[in-house]
Scaffold this motif. Structure first.
Motif, PDB file in Angstrom:
ATOM      1  N   THR A 102      -1.039  -1.946 -10.615  1.00 21.41           N
ATOM      2  CA  THR A 102      -1.160  -0.815  -9.703  1.00 21.41           C
ATOM      3  C   THR A 102      -2.424   0.001  -9.965  1.00 21.41           C
ATOM      4  O   THR A 102      -2.927   0.045 -11.086  1.00 21.41           O
ATOM      5  CB  THR A 102       0.083   0.102  -9.784  1.00 21.41           C
ATOM      6  N   LYS A 148       9.506   3.599  -7.572  1.00 16.86           N
ATOM      7  CA  LYS A 148       9.139   3.158  -6.214  1.00 16.86           C
ATOM      8  C   LYS A 148       8.713   1.695  -6.223  1.00 16.86           C
ATOM      9  O   LYS A 148       9.048   0.944  -5.311  1.00 16.86           O
ATOM     10  CB  LYS A 148       8.005   4.035  -5.674  1.00 16.86           C
ATOM     11  N   ASP A 190       0.805  -1.226   0.000  1.00 17.85           N
ATOM     12  CA  ASP A 190       0.000   0.000   0.000  1.00 17.85           C
ATOM     13  C   ASP A 190       0.831   1.266   0.000  1.00 17.85           C
ATOM     14  O   ASP A 190       0.421   2.298  -0.515  1.00 17.85           O
ATOM     15  CB  ASP A 190      -0.931   0.013   1.219  1.00 17.85           C
ATOM     16  N   ALA A 191       2.026   1.191   0.602  1.00 24.12           N
ATOM     17  CA  ALA A 191       2.859   2.390   0.664  1.00 24.12           C
ATOM     18  C   ALA A 191       4.301   1.987   0.346  1.00 24.12           C
ATOM     19  O   ALA A 191       4.715   0.867   0.676  1.00 24.12           O
ATOM     20  CB  ALA A 191       2.794   2.987   2.059  1.00 24.12           C
ATOM     21  N   PRO A 192       5.070   2.842  -0.281  1.00 23.02           N
ATOM     22  CA  PRO A 192       4.775   4.222  -0.699  1.00 23.02           C
ATOM     23  C   PRO A 192       3.923   4.292  -1.971  1.00 23.02           C
ATOM     24  O   PRO A 192       3.572   5.389  -2.403  1.00 23.02           O
ATOM     25  CB  PRO A 192       6.167   4.801  -0.978  1.00 23.02           C
ATOM     26  N   VAL A 193       3.620   3.141  -2.558  1.00 22.92           N
ATOM     27  CA  VAL A 193       2.788   3.134  -3.747  1.00 22.92           C
ATOM     28  C   VAL A 193       1.946   1.866  -3.674  1.00 22.92           C
ATOM     29  O   VAL A 193       2.390   0.847  -3.148  1.00 22.92           O
ATOM     30  CB  VAL A 193       3.662   3.195  -5.020  1.00 22.92           C
ATOM     31  N   GLN A 194       0.707   1.956  -4.155  1.00 17.89           N
ATOM     32  CA  GLN A 194      -0.152   0.775  -4.100  1.00 17.89           C
ATOM     33  C   GLN A 194       0.133  -0.123  -5.295  1.00 17.89           C
ATOM     34  O   GLN A 194       0.137   0.343  -6.430  1.00 17.89           O
ATOM     35  CB  GLN A 194      -1.629   1.222  -4.110  1.00 17.89           C
ATOM     36  N   THR A 215      10.615  -1.412  -4.162  1.00 12.54           N
ATOM     37  CA  THR A 215       9.917  -2.319  -3.255  1.00 12.54           C
ATOM     38  C   THR A 215      10.016  -3.761  -3.750  1.00 12.54           C
ATOM     39  O   THR A 215      10.281  -4.678  -2.968  1.00 12.54           O
ATOM     40  CB  THR A 215       8.435  -1.901  -3.121  1.00 12.54           C
ATOM     41  N   ASP A 237      -2.332   3.165  -8.948  1.00  8.22           N
ATOM     42  CA  ASP A 237      -1.847   4.543  -8.831  1.00  8.22           C
ATOM     43  C   ASP A 237      -1.440   5.213 -10.142  1.00  8.22           C
ATOM     44  O   ASP A 237      -1.089   6.378 -10.153  1.00  8.22           O
ATOM     45  CB  ASP A 237      -0.668   4.605  -7.846  1.00  8.22           C
ATOM     46  N   LEU A 249       6.696   6.707  -9.812  1.00  8.51           N
ATOM     47  CA  LEU A 249       5.944   5.600  -9.206  1.00  8.51           C
ATOM     48  C   LEU A 249       6.554   4.256  -9.598  1.00  8.51           C
ATOM     49  O   LEU A 249       6.655   3.338  -8.781  1.00  8.51           O
ATOM     50  CB  LEU A 249       4.488   5.635  -9.667  1.00  8.51           C
TER      51      LEU A 249
END
Ligand code: ADP
Length: 632
Positions: free
Chosen positions: A316, A336, A258-262, A340, A318, A333
């Motif tokens: 995603t 990121k 969920d974080a820093p990007v879904q 991850t 986002d 994004l």
């Protein structure tokens, strides 16, 4: 306007491919449907992409679906999609040639070796032709999504040529493939049979596939489902669908972030032990979805190259659906997500190593070449270091694997460094004089067989609080402090004080013979079995030096320090000769030979002729003496 009719012959490699396809008897013919459906699905992905990025396409509100109908009596199947379609030129370009470079030569090889069709299909983007395993005639009717394109009909019997003409009547957007089945393939017109094939091979296609009106593929996007609801079988099935691999994956990683990007991701470590899995390091990447819609296949920015063996999808919420591939490139994004994904994969591999050493070893065997490129990922240096494996003197044979953690655990009390030696094989490394002192002291040494290993050591520099040190650079005083664990050859008599002094003269004489070729000549503290070796004065290891030389195409041997084993019988003989006559030519010959022998061992001897001539000269003399002593 009269329908434009034209006849074309297939390119040579296509004719060859068609030959293989129609003559492969043991091939699994079911897969033709998988190929047609996958093409249809791609075509619909493309049209959806166009629509969402604002292009005005033909039939913009057509439902995206694949419709399959059959007629048993007529022995026909039709596969219809509402995808992007093909223009006349695209039909000629895309269906008349094989896009993959090198395919022509591959095809020639394959034809010679009797390669089965299914191992070629999918590998070279030649899926469409697999239809000729079951068809004796195929018609493609297509209308491009582009506004002003004329619908066209392509027909071929799969032998040598095809025709194209303009289509008559009102053709909706997309492509219909009409297949007339060969006599021995008649039972493919059975709808139950087709449904079975779809469930087996095309279950995860994201568009509805309808067979005679029935929606067959009801599998949801697996990566969006809650983990606890999914069984390993389903993961395996999805993996096989994604990769065409026939084996289950070595490991599966399903994450929801969920974080820093879904994003959701479903990733696999392929098991390549069957050897059949096509793994092109250039085409790594993960499939990118935005809200279940495929945006890009094998997107490279989603995973670093060194984890490029991973296969899978990322989805995603986002990103906007209409994102263009260009803006994807420097999208923060995506960065990121990659960061991850990288951490998650490394963590997962660490867990695999901990839980199942055997599986991890097979991961290492399959993927270490790619994985080792990770030495440049400084952000994850520590995680990367934990995952490395090397062969080591502590392993029984060349297949053994040692982690840095295991090495650290086995270290001697007071040992502060981790040692390594490079070489082409375990045997070559065991003959390296630099290893002698480590054997004598019972200190473990990592064996580095691949050039990239040196770069890894240079990049890491240390593991935990321990420095990584090439054996030849080890601090001899520190090593001497450890007790001997192995009896070497019986110790030679210690030299008298006077002889010790004379030996210093011997060293000076050697230095003056070798001149500029060596930086210095000194007594070695590391050698036991060998008479001499070369040591570099600065910090670079010989392997590293060699690689730098290869890169700069410089072949002059580097200037190093020659170390002499004063207790070696050869050194003692030299001392005797020197004391007898410091100018004796035999002394000079021996020195030249010692030096060149050491060079040879380091891999720097450019011209072995002088060395061989010298050996022969020495052998000639010694064989004479030998025969004399033996009274032959
Ligand atoms: P691949 O799909 O692996 O590229 P194929 O031989 O199956 O190889 O297809 C060649 C090309 O023909 C595809 O890349 C695509 O451009 C085009 N094509 C095939 N089937 C369709 C279809 N149903 N709709 C639109 N284009 C298609």
């Amino acid at each position: 306007m009269a329908a434009q009719h034209s006849e074309h012959t297939f390119k040579a490699e296509i004719t060859q491919l068609l030959d293989i396809i129609t003559n492969s008897i043991y091939t699994n013919r079911d897969i033709f449907l998988r190929e047609l459906i996958s093409n249809a699905s791609d075509a619909m992905d493309k049209v959806r992409f166009l629509t969402s990025s604002g292009t005005d396409v033909v039939d913009s509100d057509a439902e995206l679906a694949i419709t399959i109908t059959t007629d048993k009596d007529a022995r026909t199947i039709t596969v219809t999609d509402t995808g992007i379609g093909l223009t006349r030129d695209e039909l000629i370009d895309n269906i008349g040639t094989i896009a993959h470079s090198g395919s022509a030569s591959f095809m020639e090889e394959a034809a010679k070796n009797g390669t089965q069709a299914d191992s070629i299909i999918g590998r070279f983007g030649v899926g469409f032709y697999s239809v000729f395993m079951v068809a004796d005639n195929v018609t493609i009717t297509s209308r491009s999504a582009m506004q002003d394109a004329t619908p066209v009909v392509w027909t071929s019997g799969g032998t040598g040529s095809y025709t194209i003409e303009d289509a008559e009547g009102d053709v909706p957007r997309g492509t219909t493939i009409s297949i007339h089945l060969k006599e021995d393939a008649a039972d493919f017109a059975d709808t139950e049979r087709l449904k079975g094939i779809i469930r087996e091979h095309s279950n995860f296609i994201s568009f509805p596939i309808k067979v005679d009106g029935e929606h067959v593929n009801t599998q949801p996007a697996l990566w969006r489902e809650p983990k606890f609801q999914i069984k390993q079988d389903q993961y395996d099935e999805f993996y096989k669908f994604l990769t065409y691999d026939t084996n289950a994956p070595l490991d599966t990683l399903h994450i929801a972030v969920d974080a820093p990007v879904q994003f959701n991701a479903l990733l696999f470590v392929p098991d390549m032990s069957s050897g059949g899995f096509f793994n092109d390091p250039e085409t790594y990447g993960l499939d990118l979805y935005v809200r279940r819609v495929l945006i890009d296949r094998r997107h490279k920015d989603l995973i670093p190259q060194y984890l490029g063996f991973m296969r899978g999808v990322v989805d995603t919420e986002d990103l906007p659906l209409n994102i263009s591939r260009e803006t994807l490139q420097e999208n923060i994004l995506i960065d990121k997500i990659r960061n991850t994904v990288t951490k998650q994969v490394l963590t997962r591999l660490a867990k695999l190593a901990e839980d199942d050493a055997e599986k991890y070893a097979s991961f290492w065997k399959n993927h270490h070449k790619v994985f080792k490129l990770g030495y440049s990922d400084f952000m994850n240096k520590d995680r990367f270091a934990e995952l490395l494996r090397f062969n080591s003197s502590a392993n029984e044979d060349a297949d053994g694997l040692t982690s840095l953690a295991e090495y650290a655990e086995r270290m001697k009390d007071g040992q502060k460094e981790i040692y390594y030696i490079s070489g082409n094989s375990r045997e070559a490394i065991r003959l390296n004089p630099h290893g002698e002192i480590f054997r004598r002291k019972g200190i473990e040494v990592l064996y580095l067989y691949e050039p990239i290993d040196e770069f890894i050591m240079e990049a890491l520099r240390e593991y935990k609080e321990f420095r990584l040190v090439a054996a030849e650079q080890a601090d001899m005083a520190a090593l001497e402090a450890f007790k001997d664990t192995e009896d070497g050859p019986a110790a030679t008599e210690t030299l008298s004080e006077e002889d010790e002094k004379t030996f210093d003269d011997v060293l000076a004489a050697i230095k003056s013979i070798l001149g500029e070729r060596v930086e210095d000549v000194r007594v070695s503290r590391r050698l036991k079995d060998s008479p001499a070796c070369l040591v570099s004065a600065d910090g670079t290891s010989s392997q590293m030096q060699k690689m730098m030389q290869i890169m700069s195409k410089d072949t002059t041997p580097p200037v190093k320090i020659l170390e002499l084993n004063r207790d070696h019988a050869l050194a003692r003989n030299l001392l005797k000769i020197y004391k007898g006559d410091a100018e004796d030519p035999f002394f000079r010959t021996s020195v030249e030979h010692l030096y060149e022998g050491a060079l040879l061992q380091e891999g720097y001897l450019n011209d072995p002729h002088a060395l061989v001539a010298r050996i022969n000269e020495l052998l000639e003399k010694s064989s004479g003496w030998y025969a004399e002593i033996k009274n032959y």
